[in-house]
Design a protein around this motif. Structure first.
Motif, mmCIF file in Angstrom:
data_model
loop_
_atom_site.group_PDB
_atom_site.id
_atom_site.type_symbol
_atom_site.label_atom_id
_atom_site.label_comp_id
_atom_site.label_asym_id
_atom_site.label_seq_id
_atom_site.Cartn_x
_atom_site.Cartn_y
_atom_site.Cartn_z
ATOM 1 N N VAL A 156 0.737 -1.085 -0.028
ATOM 2 C CA VAL A 156 -0.085 -0.022 0.142
ATOM 3 C C VAL A 156 0.873 1.182 -0.090
ATOM 4 N N GLU A 185 -7.335 4.072 -5.110
ATOM 5 C CA GLU A 185 -8.538 4.470 -4.357
ATOM 6 C C GLU A 185 -8.457 5.919 -3.498
ATOM 7 N N GLU A 186 -9.613 6.555 -3.270
ATOM 8 C CA GLU A 186 -9.728 7.732 -2.775
ATOM 9 C C GLU A 186 -8.965 7.827 -1.440
ATOM 10 N N MET A 273 -11.943 3.759 8.758
ATOM 11 C CA MET A 273 -11.463 4.969 8.843
ATOM 12 C C MET A 273 -12.758 5.630 9.140
HETATM 13 P P1 AMP Z 1 -4.050 -1.562 4.318
HETATM 14 O O1 AMP Z 1 -2.960 -2.431 4.275
HETATM 15 O O2 AMP Z 1 -5.233 -1.580 3.071
HETATM 16 O O3 AMP Z 1 -4.653 -1.471 5.699
HETATM 17 O O4 AMP Z 1 -3.392 -0.200 4.226
HETATM 18 C C1 AMP Z 1 -2.408 0.220 5.276
HETATM 19 C C2 AMP Z 1 -2.522 1.502 5.705
HETATM 20 O O5 AMP Z 1 -2.705 2.513 4.700
HETATM 21 C C3 AMP Z 1 -3.983 1.705 6.457
HETATM 22 O O6 AMP Z 1 -3.705 1.451 7.931
HETATM 23 C C4 AMP Z 1 -4.067 3.220 6.302
HETATM 24 O O7 AMP Z 1 -3.236 4.005 7.140
HETATM 25 C C5 AMP Z 1 -3.455 3.577 5.079
HETATM 26 N N1 AMP Z 1 -4.623 3.636 3.878
HETATM 27 C C6 AMP Z 1 -4.975 2.532 3.428
HETATM 28 N N2 AMP Z 1 -6.206 2.840 2.588
HETATM 29 C C7 AMP Z 1 -6.288 4.293 2.742
HETATM 30 C C8 AMP Z 1 -7.174 5.307 2.075
HETATM 31 N N3 AMP Z 1 -7.910 5.013 1.378
HETATM 32 N N4 AMP Z 1 -7.150 6.528 2.537
HETATM 33 C C9 AMP Z 1 -6.167 6.854 3.621
HETATM 34 N N5 AMP Z 1 -5.291 6.048 3.999
HETATM 35 C C10 AMP Z 1 -5.274 4.611 3.594
#
Ligand code: AMP
Ligand code: GLY
Length: 421
Positions: A156, A185-186, A273
């Protein structure tokens, strides 16, 4: 009821916390863990089975007359271990391979959320580099780029500039994360929380929420990690907000998976979030969080094994879950260098003295025993956890225990719980 013989799969701090809670159950018979760790060995017999070898797991279950298998990590679930165990007539806590796609494929989850009106960031899903680039150029930064598939948290990029976003797309299409598929993504604004619900395919029961600290450094700085500490309850998750999450996110997910013919059984971990317009789903995981599980287990009043069985048996509509009023907080101690390169084998001393008192539990993650000594054998090594009347009190107790541990090669964040204390 005859006692249940149980096999727990996994070897981290999450599994130590599960083993600790399971070991208190009046329903428990023989208790094994594969592969386990020295902390888990205080509660269960650890067996050196390769858990990626499903045949080996099943043959162990047959010879030891295992009644129930509890799966800790996501990898075996995504690889279909629950399907294999169920086909062999062995009861299991954890979702099928098809249902585990909620964690295994970000694209699957985004399309699922769109179909069932589950609030999440708007997105595009791409297998073509040029199309992904064009989409980013139209949307602009900040924007979030995610590799599809399990990338151990590394797939990510929260890009503050278009250049960063384009570089992340190039990395994905250069094959850095396996399959060249990405979700764009947004960028969501707000405060993050980890929300957990037990599901039995039809019903869902809310567990508690927790907050995790993903960055390695104090003040939430530095690279992302698997999690450097957690606490529960999460002040942002008021009872009203929890009910909204159940109504808007969790129950529609359970109903949607049921409708698709892939009922979700196990624990659903919603990374949320919480913004101005309410909760939005960032991602799903199909297992307990690590280190969130550690704080949940400290706060759980009811018998964990009864709850896990109800999830496997489809009887969650008949249970309720009670929590201690106290707060719990867990500090992760890691080997210096983590999440980058780090050494193994340094000795950890004085753990027993540090774990003194009813309100402190030290869960093992990457530890090993060598010549009778406890050594560090991984990145995240210990989870020093405590209860307190408030998050601040739990924090004080946890850091008092940290300060008693003699392990110069280790480090931890000094500010776990800062939002809440
Ligand atoms: P994930 O592996 O999808 O949990 O993403 C890791 C971290 O990236 C998350 O804990 C968030 O801090 C951040 N993150 C992921 N998607 C978003 C999003 N759409 N907007 C803002 N922060 C995001
Ligand atoms: N602590 C976050 C996770 O388990 O994914």
């Amino acid at each position: 009821m005859t006692p249940l013989n149980l096999l727990l799969l996994g070897s981290g701090g999450r599994e130590h916390a599960l083993a600790w809670a399971i070991s208190a159950s009046p329903l428990l018979g023989d208790f094994y863990c594969a592969p386990g760790n020295p902390g888990i060995a205080q509660h269960a017999t650890c067996v050196a089975i390769d858990i990626t070898d499903h045949q080996a797991v099943m043959s162990f279950c047959r010879t030891q007359r295992i009644d129930f298998v509890v799966v800790g990590p996501e990898a075996p679930l995504v690889a279909g271990i629950a399907d294999d165990l169920e086909a062999a007539g062995i009861k299991v806590f954890g979702p099928s391979k098809a249902a585990a796609q909620l964690e295994g494929s970000k694209g699957f989850t985004k399309d699922f959320c769109a179909e069932f009106d589950i609030p999440t960031a708007s997105y595009g899903r791409f297998t073509d580099r040029a199309e992904a680039i064009a989409y980013v150029k139209v949307q602009g930064a900040p924007i979030v780029i995610k590799a599809d598939g399990l990338a151990a948290g590394k797939g990510v990029t929260v890009a503050m500039t278009t250049e960063e976003a384009l570089k992340a797309i190039d990395d994905i299409f250069a094959g850095q994360f396996g399959a060249a598929e990405c979700v764009v993504e947004e960028f969501l604004e707000g405060e993050e929380a980890s929300f957990f619900a037990l599901c039995d395919g039809e019903h869902a029961v809310a567990l508690a929420a927790a907050q995790d600290h993903k960055r390695v450094g104090d003040g939430d700085t530095g690279p992302n990690t698997g999690g450097m500490g957690a606490y529960s309850p999460a002040p942002i998750m008021t009872p009203e907000m929890s009910e909204r999450v159940m109504a808007e996110i969790i129950r529609p997910t359970v109903a949607g998976m049921h409708k698709r013919g892939h009922p979700f059984k196990g624990v659903l971990f919603a990374g949320l979030m919480i913004g101005k317009s309410g909760p939005k789903l960032i991602e799903y995981n199909v297992r307990f969080g690590d280190p969130e599980c550690q704080v949940l287990m400290l706060r759980l009043k009811d018998d964990l094994l009864t709850l896990l069985l109800a999830a496997a048996d489809g009887t969650l509509d008949k249970v309720s879950v009670r929590w201690r009023n106290e707060a719990a907080l867990s500090v992760v101690m890691a080997t210096k260098g983590y999440p980058g390169a780090y050494g193994k084998g340094s000795e950890i001393r004085n753990l027993d003295a540090a774990a003194h008192g009813d309100d402190v539990e030290i869960f093992h993650a990457g530890t090993a025993l060598k010549d009778g000594k406890l050594i560090a054998n991984g990145g995240r090594v210990l989870n020093v956890s405590a209860l307190g009347r408030t998050v601040a009190e739990a924090q004080t107790r946890a850091y008092q225990a940290v300060d008693l541990i003699d392990w110069p090669e280790g480090f931890c964040r000094r500010d776990i719980g800062w939002r809440a204390s």
